[in-house]
Design a protein around this motif. Structure first.
Motif, PDB file in Angstrom:
ATOM      1  N   PRO A 149       0.820  -1.225   0.000  1.00 49.96           N
ATOM      2  CA  PRO A 149       0.000   0.000   0.000  1.00 49.96           C
ATOM      3  C   PRO A 149       0.850   1.270   0.000  1.00 49.96           C
ATOM      4  O   PRO A 149       0.574   2.205  -0.755  1.00 49.96           O
ATOM      5  N   ARG A 150       1.893   1.303   0.847  1.00 51.42           N
ATOM      6  CA  ARG A 150       2.783   2.465   0.867  1.00 51.42           C
ATOM      7  C   ARG A 150       3.529   2.585  -0.458  1.00 51.42           C
ATOM      8  O   ARG A 150       3.644   3.693  -1.014  1.00 51.42           O
ATOM      9  N   PHE A 151       4.042   1.475  -0.974  1.00 46.20           N
ATOM     10  CA  PHE A 151       4.763   1.509  -2.251  1.00 46.20           C
ATOM     11  C   PHE A 151       3.860   2.069  -3.359  1.00 46.20           C
ATOM     12  O   PHE A 151       4.290   2.863  -4.190  1.00 46.20           O
ATOM     13  N   THR A 152       2.596   1.617  -3.364  1.00 44.39           N
ATOM     14  CA  THR A 152       1.660   2.057  -4.407  1.00 44.39           C
ATOM     15  C   THR A 152       1.353   3.537  -4.282  1.00 44.39           C
ATOM     16  O   THR A 152       1.312   4.270  -5.283  1.00 44.39           O
ATOM     17  N   PHE A 153       1.147   4.002  -3.057  1.00 45.25           N
ATOM     18  CA  PHE A 153       0.885   5.425  -2.828  1.00 45.25           C
ATOM     19  C   PHE A 153       2.047   6.270  -3.329  1.00 45.25           C
ATOM     20  O   PHE A 153       1.860   7.237  -4.080  1.00 45.25           O
ATOM     21  N   LEU A 154       3.264   5.911  -2.928  1.00 45.06           N
ATOM     22  CA  LEU A 154       4.428   6.692  -3.334  1.00 45.06           C
ATOM     23  C   LEU A 154       4.635   6.645  -4.844  1.00 45.06           C
ATOM     24  O   LEU A 154       4.948   7.663  -5.475  1.00 45.06           O
TER      25      LEU A 154
END
Length: 438
Positions: A149-154
Motif C-alpha cells: 500500500p505504501r509503495f503504491t501510494f508513493l
C-alpha cells in the motif's frame, strides 16, 4: 517515432542502475557518474550515440541529455547514502526508474495515438507500476518489510508529479523532474503513516475516475486533470474522506460553474480561458494553500501543533476558492458590476468588480464548504466550526476582490491574487482555532 521509443528504452535501462544501490552502498552514485562522464566526454559517434542522442545532442556532438539524467540520478544517489539523514534507497530507486520507464510508456502511446490524455495516462500507469516494482526489488535485497500500500501510494504520487512536471517542462528538463520527484517522495514517505490496501485502492479509484470525468466534461485540461488527481490522492491519504469531499466539492461545482452559460460569459469577456477548462496554474492557485494545510496536518505527529489549526486552514482556503469562483462565474452574468473599493459602475470583467448576485453566490458556496467541513472534518463543534469556515471563505473572497481592484494588473496576475486570497481565508480560519476548540 521508433527512434524515440528506442531512446526512451535506453534511458530506462540506464535508470535500472539505481537497483544496484543496496550492493554498492556509499558508491551508489558511481555507475551514474561513469555514464555521465562517458556521455559528456567519450561518446561522440557510433551506436550508443545514435541510441541516446536528442536533436540538440547531434548539433553539439555530445550526449547532454544522458549526461544530465545520469548526474541527477547520481546526485539523488548521494542523498540516499548520507549517514543519519539518508533518503530511503527504495525512494531513490523509485524516483529514478518511474520517470524513465514512465516516459517509455508515453513514447509507446505516442506511436499509436495523438490523444494527449492517453499519453499522460500511459506515463502515469506505466511509471507507477515501475515505481512499485523498483521499491519491491530494493526491499527484497535489503530484507525489509514489503509494504505494498505504501509503495503504491508513493509510486502513484511520483508518477503523477512527474507527468505533471513533464507536461509543464521540456524533455531536457528530466534532471529537474527527477530531483523534484525524489525529494517529494522522501517527504511523503515520512508522512504516509498507516496506508492500507483498502485506503489506497479507494483513493486511486475515486481520484482517477473523477479526473477522467473532469477531462471528459471539459472542466480541466490534461495538466489540470493531473494536478487535481494528485491533490485529491494526497488529500484522501493524508487527510481522509471528509477532507476530500470538501476539496472535490470545489472542483466539481467550480468546474461546472465555469461551464454554466459559457457562451454568454464569453460574449461579455468574463469567461475562463481555454473554454473553461482549468489548467495547472488555476488549480494550484486555488488549491496550493489547502495542500500545504493537509501536509501540515499529516505532520502534526512530529509537531506540537493542534491538528485543528491545519484542518481549519484547509477548509478556509477551499471555502475562499469556492466563494470566489462562484462569485466570478455567476456574478459575471449580470449587469452593472461595481468596483469593490468605490462602488462605482465599471465594465464587466474589470478586476475587482462585484455584483450583488455574485456576492450571494459566493456566500452560498462558502456556506456549502462550511457545512461539509463541519460534518466531515476535525474542526471542533459543528456549528461554530462551520460558521468560522463560512466567514473565512466570505472574507477571503472579499480580499480577492480588493486585491483585484488595488494591485492586479501587469505585475500581479489573477493566479497570484487567487493564491493570496486563499491564504487569507486559511489564516482567518486558522486564527480562529482557540474560538472553535475552546
Amino acid at each position: 517515432m521508433h527512434s524515440r521509443i528506442r531512446r526512451a528504452g535506453g534511458f530506462a535501462a540506464v535508470a535500472l542502475l539505481s537497483l544496484l544501490a543496496p550492493a554498492l552502498g556509499v558508491a551508489a552514485a558511481v555507475p551514474f557518474l561513469v555514464v555521465a562522464g562517458a556521455a559528456a566526454f567519450a561518446i561522440r559517434e557510433g551506436p550508443a550515440f545514435e541510441l541516446f542522442a536528442r536533436p540538440g545532442d547531434r548539433r553539439d556532438r555530445r550526449l547532454n541529455g544522458l549526461a544530465g539524467f545520469a548526474l541527477a540520478a547520481a546526485g539523488l544517489g548521494l542523498f540516499a547514502t548520507i549517514p543519519r539523514v539518508a533518503m530511503p534507497v527504495r525512494v531513490y530507486a523509485a524516483a529514478v526508474i518511474l520517470l524513465a520507464v514512465g516516459n517509455l510508456g508515453r513514447q509507446i502511446a505516442r506511436s499509436v495515438t495523438d490523444e494527449e490524455f492517453l499519453h499522460a495516462t500511459a506515463f502515469v500507469a506505466v511509471g507507477a507500476v515501475a515505481g512499485v516494482l523498483a521499491q519491491t526489488a530494493i526491499v527484497l535485497q535489503t530484507g525489509g518489510a514489503l509494504d505494498f500500500p505504501r509503495f503504491t501510494f508513493l509510486a502513484a504520487v511520483g508518477a503523477l508529479a512527474a507527468a505533471l512536471l513533464r507536461a509543464m517542462l521540456l524533455a531536457r528538463d528530466d534532471p529537474i523532474v527527477m530531483i523534484s520527484v525524489g525529494f517529494l517522495l522522501w517527504l511523503f514517505d515520512a508522512l504516509a503513516v498507516g496506508v492500507t490496501v483498502e485506503g489506497i485502492a479507494f483513493a486511486l479509484a475515486v481520484t482517477v475516475a473523477l479526473g477522467y470525468v473532469s477531462y471528459a466534461l471539459g472542466t480541466a485540461s490534461v495538466p489540470g486533470m493531473l494536478t487535481g488527481v494528485l491533490l485529491g490522492l494526497l488529500t484522501l491519504i493524508l487527510g481522509d474522506v471528509g477532507w476530500f469531499l470538501v476539496l472535490i466539492s470545489f472542483y466539481a461545482i467550480g468546474g461546472l460553474a465555469s461551464k454554466f452559460r459559457f457562451d454568454r460569459k464569453a460574449e461579455r469577456g468574463v469567461a475562463q480561458e481555454n473554454e473553461g477548462a482549468r489548467g495547472t496554474s488555476n488549480v494550484l492557485a486555488n488549491s496550493a494553500v489547502a495542500l500545504a494545510a493537509v501536509v501540515g496536518y499529516a505532520a502534526t505527529v512530529h509537531l506540537s501543533v493542534h491538528g485543528a489549526v491545519f484542518a481549519l486552514a484547509f477548509a478556509g482556503a477551499v471555502s475562499t476558492a469556492m466563494a470566489d469562483t462562484l462569485a466570478s462565474e455567476i456574478g459575471g452574468l449580470y449587469e452593472r458590476p461595481r468596483l469593490v473599493t468605490t462602488l462605482e459602475p465599471v465594465s464587466p470583467g474589470t478586476d475587482g468588480a462585484v455584483t450583488l448576485q455574485g456576492e450571494l453566490a459566493g456566500l452560498a458556496g462558502a456556506l456549502l464548504v462550511g457545512a461539509l467541513a463541519a460534518f466531515g472534518m476535525p474542526i471542533g463543534p459543528g456549528l461554530v466550526g462551520g460558521a468560522v469556515v463560512t466567514a473565512a471563505g466570505f472574507l477571503g473572497m472579499t480580499v480577492d476582490s480588493l486585491l483585484g481592484a488595488l494591485i492586479e494588473g501587469d505585475r500581479i496576475g489573477n493566479q497570484a491574487v487567487n493564491l493570496l486570497a486563499t491564504l487569507a481565508g486559511a489564516i482567518v480560519a486558522a486564527a480562529s482555532t482557540p474560538l472553535v476548540i475552546g
